[in-house]
Structures are given as C-alpha cells and as structure tokens.
Design an enzyme around this catalytic site. Structure first.
Site, mmCIF file in Angstrom:
data_model
loop_
_atom_site.group_PDB
_atom_site.id
_atom_site.type_symbol
_atom_site.label_atom_id
_atom_site.label_comp_id
_atom_site.label_asym_id
_atom_site.label_seq_id
_atom_site.Cartn_x
_atom_site.Cartn_y
_atom_site.Cartn_z
ATOM 1 C CB SER A 194 -0.945 -0.254 1.220
ATOM 2 O OG SER A 194 -1.917 0.915 0.915
ATOM 3 C CG HIS A 234 -6.160 -2.230 0.296
ATOM 4 N ND1 HIS A 234 -5.194 -1.501 -0.710
ATOM 5 C CD2 HIS A 234 -5.418 -1.899 1.487
ATOM 6 C CE1 HIS A 234 -4.467 -0.817 -0.146
ATOM 7 N NE2 HIS A 234 -4.140 -1.110 1.124
ATOM 8 C CG ASP A 282 -7.272 -2.175 -3.444
ATOM 9 O OD1 ASP A 282 -7.527 -1.423 -2.588
ATOM 10 O OD2 ASP A 282 -5.842 -2.294 -3.304
#
Length: 757
Positions: free
Chosen positions: A605, A726, A691
């Site tokens: 991320s 995600h 995501d």
C-alpha cells in the site's frame, strides 16, 4: 536438451493522455488502463497473470513448501478467548479445512447474589473453558462465515452489533472485495433474518440501548464515509433518516458508542484535526450535540462518562491555545503546514483533559479544561478509556506500546486537585513487544489485554483491576515443534543522511552467524502515523528458517517515535521516509548480518509507494522487491478528487491541485513518474482488481514503465487477484497462498530456497 525460451512480457499499447497542472505537462501513455470495464484492460491483466505464472513457474514447489509450513504450524481448529457482554460469552472459532470464522456465543453464569469485587464476581468473569474441536454446551451460532461465503469469490465481515437484551444481531458482509457491505439483522430468538436488507453500507454500525434503532455509515462515490443514517427496526429502509452528513470532501466520518453505551459518538476529521458530536441515547428526541468543532483545529477523541453524579468528558488531544496550562515541549512546528489550516499543536504527543459539558457553549479558548495527563515529549498518549471503576490509558514509549491503569475516582480527584494521578503499568519482561487494551465490558472487574512480540505468539490476558494481577487466558498455540529460543529479535539503529537515528528490528534464526554471507529482507511502511509494531507471524518463520535476516525499518512517517516522527515523514518532508529506508538498507549491508548482494525489499500500500521510490533512488542496492497493492502513481491519484479517498489524502501528502510547491515535490518522488533507465532488480507487483484504496491501474502502469526503462534484464511481473480487494484474498487458506507466493519470490531471488540444517 535446451531450456525453453523465456516468454515475452505483455506490452500495453500507448494511448497518450495529457495532464496539465501549474504550467507543467505530463503525457501518460498508460492511463487508458484505468477503465476496468474495457475488455482490453481485462485482457491485458489476464495476459500479465499468464506471463507471471510462466516466469515464476519454477517457484511453485517452494510456494507449496511454505504454504505447508504455515499450515503445519497453525492450529486450524481453534477458538478465540470468549468475551463477556450483557450476560453472554461471545467468541469465534475456526474449523480445519474451512476458510472463515464461525461467530458464536454461550450464556454466562451470573455472580452469586450479594457478591462484591473479588471471589464470586471475579469467578463470573472467568471465561468458560472451551476446547478446540469439542462441542461447547449451549453454543449458539450467530454467523457462519463459511455459509455466508458459499457461492461467492470473496467474503469479509464489515461489522456486527448485538442488542443489549441479546435478541437481535446486526451484521454487514462484503462478497466482492470492494469494501461495500450489505447489512442484515438476525433474530437470535428464532434464527430468522428480519425482512430489512440495507445495501451499500460502510464500516460502522451500532444499536441504541433498547434495540429499536440501528445506526450505520454510508460512503459517497469516492468511497468516503460521509453519512450517519438511522434505521428504525420494522420500517422500510427507504424511510431511513440521515442523522449527520459531512460535505467536506477532505473529512472522514465514523461512529462509536461510549464505553457505558449511553452516548453515540460521531467523529469527523483527518490526520491533522477533528470534530466530535454526540447523541444521548437515553433521551428520546435528543439532538446531536457539538462537543469540539473543527474550527479549533485540535486533533482529539472524546469519551463521556458519569462520575459522582455528573457527566464529564475525557478528552485526549494535541493541545489548545489558552484555558489550560500544559507541560513544556520541545517539538518544533511543522513548517510545511500553513497555520491557517493546521496550527502548531501545543501537545503533539497528546495530553488528556477533563471537561465539564457545561463548558461547551463557550469559545474553546475560554473553556475550563482540567489536565489529567500532561504532555510528555518522550511518551505518546495513544488513547484513554474508562470502565465503571478505572481509567485505562494506552501509550507509546521508545517505540513500544503498553497500557496503564488507575482507579477512576483517584484519577479524577487528583486532576481536580491539580495533581498527576498515579498509574500502574504491567510488566512483561521483553525488550520488543506490543501490549494493548482489548474490548472490556464497562462493568467488569477485569480489563482485557493483548500481548505479543516477534517470537511470542499472541496472548490474551485479563488484568484484575483491584489487584493488578495478570491472568493469562490464552497463548495462541503454534504447532510443528516451534521453540522461540530458536530465534532472536534485536533493536539496531541506522543513521539517516541528516543524522537522524532510525530504529530497526532485526529478526533472525539464533544459529545465523554475523559473517556477511546471509540473505536479508528489509520491510517498511512509513505513512499515516501507522507503526510497524512487534508482532508474531507464522509465515515469517519460513523466511527465517531459510536463513533470511528479516529487518523492519521503522522509518519516519510512521508513529513509532511519537507525533514528530510522523510529521517529519509527511507532506514536504516525505522524502525522509525513503532516505531512511535506504539508510536502513546500508546498515544491513555493512552490519555483517547480510551479503550486500543478497538484500531484498518489501512493502504494501503506502509501503508499496516506499518500495517504488526506493527502487528509483537506489535500484542497485536490491536483488529483488515485492510491492503489495502499491500506491505508485500517487500524484495522478491525488490530483483527482473524484477518485476513491483522493481528497482525504491532502492532509497526508499535501494538495497538489492548489499548491504548486506540493505538486513539484510529489512529482519529484512519485514512483511511476520517476522511473528511469537503471538496473532495476527482480520486481513483483501484486494487486487486486476490486481494490478501492489503491486501484489496480497504478501497479499496472508502473510495471509497463519499469520494463521499458530497466537495463538489468531482470523479470518484472504483475500479479492481479481478479476477485479480491485491498487486503488480498479473503479466505485464510487463500491468504496463506498469497503470502507463500510473495515469500517464495523473495527466497528464490535471494538463493534461499532450502531450509537451514
């Protein structure tokens, strides 16, 4: 027999798209990949997956081995420690071969009549003895995640709530991976679902005390939670009302209940300031009341409680101007933030104050706030909570989190008298650990605590509030002959370019020698004040058992060393995050713990942005890299407020739309735009098609740019989970396979396929 030629990497067509800001023009040839409805985009991602599979085919036996090691060490049929609430013990359990938890409860025994603190009362708060794999007498299943997931490629529970009388259970589920949930209500008396079904809800749901109303959150088109809605049980969903709506696109909204469940708290804010409103759930027709507005520019949280016949507000905050004296502090102002939007805090590591609700009608600077815990440059107050009898404070000191306790009456009396309360802090005996406050029933004589370290599996304790005794309720079992004595965790310090000392956690097998021959993996994150705290992880053992030295770089932008550590790694200080990581790598290379030619890096991320930026800065320092759901096209994303979460990111990175300096600064490090001719190492970018936090298009574009620019000839691959979000795959076995894939890529690149003798 000659080897088959390596397959050709997919080459995306170039469709120039022009972006113009602040007199600068950027031509992006791969922006067309953003259209996930375009069949050509889906075909390209599938071609990338096929290429990745072909290039990494030789790693499959290693993946299988790591997966089996994870599985062999995991107690697959297991239970959580039951937590008591309103006369029931709630817990979850897992069953070998099943992907998802089963959420359950059993009826709790009541304390003996006339019992007081101690003996009988404490006994009533002792969790029932439950044995994995053995039926629990009287068990009621609230929700079976495996049944809910049947027929869906993905499953995640977004939230759950039970009415005080234990009759209704509300829960929300996501079956697509996009973190958008469907809310249902189950009648636990009959096992039947109520007719109302609420689609498109966000995280956060709470019942009012009598169970007649349900509060829940809704996100806008940019996936920003902005509405608090109220559903009256038994009425059409179309009649649900909006309790609060936040129209500022740079603010995030959430809900919670006070510890005594009298108040609904609505929190609005970002990383620099916040606002709190509260609703008295015991007063019919009560209106939402403003506690502390955003115009004060105070980052805070509020916990209302009743004490000695009056309501008080426990406010954890980063200081205010006027009305209260604070302890001196040496934290310098964040010079990159205009004071008109984010004034310098007087207590950056937070302090805790008591406020009478009667003060709320005055200007904030004129309100009388009583200091309960003064500011400390060396200690960050992470939060404060109350039970019926005690004050619980979570704090961070020297990178480590822990918890302190004080009798509530004594703490309030000391603060009202101008004195510092006396606290008790449990001791655990390890250098690097994480201790935290768990969910505790307001009336309980014990406080639930969690504890773990790099090589101590997660433990659950009950802290006896009256005596300070720690009662170990469970340590997560680790099978397969695990012995923590076989491993070592140590603290080391790297020195950054500007002289700042950067903490490192160095993990290894005890048998590994400091002879400069070992492979190493450097891991980091460094954003949003998120700390990489010590924690046990079964999959990581598979790397350590292959002789890989695992180094966690606690770089600036995280919260490990307090608020200033975070502020020195955000906005116009963001480059510190990247140079800290390079300094950590240099320490590893020169420490004797690793062969400088056998160092890899990994992050996910915002940590994927870190990896992308570091590879542009120092590609020759790494033999391989894994970037998980990487935020590598940060500037493009934040320039478009319509994209998910973009406007919320302005307080973290700056606003490049309005500020030319921020635009130029972000452009100087955003990974995709700074790919250049260089010997990039082996790289795997891992993403998810659904995501909503970091869109798949970012790594898809980045990989194309890397392949075109790299001079090393090393493979650069893109792996896209077509049915995940995600966090990757949702089932635990699928998640283990994902972790095995990432770790096998690293171990293979570092020549560490085999287990140590």
């Amino acid at each position: 027999m000659s080897e088959a030629p390596a397959p050709a990497a997919p080459v995306a067509k170039k469709v120039p798209a022009t972006r113009e800001h602040h007199g600068e023009t950027f031509v992006d040839p791969y922006e067309w990949l953003r259209d996930k409805e375009n069949p050509d985009v889906v075909a390209h991602l599938k071609a990338e997956n096929a290429y990745t599979e072909a290039v990494t085919e030789g790693q499959q036996p290693l993946r299988d081995a790591i997966f089996e090691e994870i599985r062999r060490r995991t107690q697959e049929t297991d239970l959580s420690v039951p937590a008591r609430k309103d006369g029931w013990w709630y817990y979850s359990r897992t069953v070998e071969g099943q992907q998802y938890p089963i959420y359950c409860r059993v009826k709790a025994a009541e304390p003996a009549e006339g019992a007081h603190d101690g003996g009988d009362t404490l006994g009533a708060w002792t969790p029932p003895a439950v044995v994995p794999g053995t039926p629990v007498p009287g068990e009621e299943i609230l929700l079976d995640g495996n049944a809910e997931a049947e027929g869906h490629p993905f499953f995640a529970l977004g939230g759950a709530a039970v009415t005080r009388d234990g009759s209704l259970y509300a829960y929300s589920v996501d079956t697509a991976g996009d973190e958008t949930f469907t809310l249902r209500v189950k009648d636990l008396r009959t096992g039947e679902l109520l007719p109302e079904v609420i689609e498109g809800v966000f995280y956060g749901l709470e019942f009012d005390p009598d169970g007649s109303r349900l509060f829940y959150m809704v996100a806008d088109d940019s996936w920003r939670p902005y509405q608090v809605r109220v559903h009256v049980l038994g009425t059409p969903v179309e009649q649900d009302t909006v309790l609060y709506q936040e129209d500022d696109v740079a603010q995030w909204t959430g809900i919670d209940l006070s510890s005594d469940r009298r108040w609904l708290l609505v929190g609005i804010g970002n990383s620099e300031y916040s606002e709190t409103r509260m609703l008295d759930l015991t007063e019919p027709g009560a209106a939402l009341q403003l506690v502390l507005g955003r115009e004060a520019r105070i980052l805070h949280s509020v916990e209302p409680f009743e004490h000695a016949g009056r309501t008080r507000l426990l406010v954890t905050h980063n200081g205010r101007r006027g009305g209260e004296s604070t302890a001196p502090n040496s934290t310098a102002p964040n010079s990159t933030v205009p004071t008109s939007t984010a004034p310098t805090s007087t207590a950056p590591n937070n302090m805790v104050s008591l406020v009478d609700p009667g003060e709320l009608g005055k200007p904030v600077a004129d309100q009388e706030w009583t200091t309960l815990i003064a500011h400390d440059d060396a200690v960050k107050v992470e939060g404060a909570d109350v039970t019926a009898t005690h004050l619980i404070v979570s704090l961070r000191r020297n990178t480590i989190t822990t918890v302190r306790f004080a009798p509530l009456a004594d703490a309030v009396a000391a603060a009202d008298g101008g004195h510092a309360p006396s606290f008790v802090e449990p001791e655990f005996g390890e250098e690097l650990y994480t201790a935290g406050a768990g969910v505790t029933d307001f009336t309980a004589p014990v406080a639930r605590m969690s504890y773990t370290s790099y090589f101590t599996p997660p433990r659950v304790y009950d802290y006896v509030l009256a005596t300070g005794e720690l009662l170990l309720r469970k340590e997560t079992p680790v099978r397969g002959g695990y012995d923590p004595a076989d491993y070592v965790a140590e603290r080391a310090w790297a020195t950054a370019d500007d002289g700042t000392r950067v903490p490192l956690s160095v993990l290894r097998r005890a048998s590994v020698r400091q002879d400069g021959t070992n492979p190493a993996l450097v891991y980091g994150y460094g954003s949003y004040e998120v700390s990489m705290d010590p924690g046990f992880a079964i999959p990581r053992l598979s790397l350590l058992d292959r002789g890989i030295v695992f180094v966690i770089a606690h770089v600036r932008g995280g919260g490990e060393l307090g608020r200033k550590w975070y502020e020195d790694g955000k906005k116009l200080h963001k480059r510190n995050t990247f140079t800290d990581f390079v300094a950590a790598t240099d320490w590893v290379a020169s420490s004797g713990w690793a062969d400088p030619e056998r160092i890899a890096c990994m992050g996910g991320s915002a940590g994927g942005l870190l990896i992308g930026a570091v590879l542009n800065l120092a590609p020759d320092k790494y033999a391989a890299a894994v970037a998980q759901v990487p935020f590598v096209d940060a500037l493009t994303t934040i320039l478009d407020p319509a994209l998910p979460l973009s406007a919320l990111e302005w307080e973290e990175w700056g606003n490049p739309i309005e500020d030319a300096e921020v635009y130029a600064y972000m452009k100087s490090y955003s990974p995709y735009e700074n790919v250049h001719a260089a010997p990039y190492p082996k790289i795997a970018a891992v993403t998810s098609f659904n995501d909503t936090r970091v869109l798949y298009v970012e790594p898809a574009k980045w990989v194309q740019a890397l392949r075109e620019a790299s001079t090393s000839g090393q493979p650069i691959v893109l792996k896209t989970e077509m049915d995940a979000g995600h966090g990757g795959a949702s089932g635990r076995y699928e998640a283990w396979k994902d972790r095995a894939w990432d770790y096998a890529f690293i171990a293979d690149a570092l020549g560490a396929r085999d287990l140590l003798p």
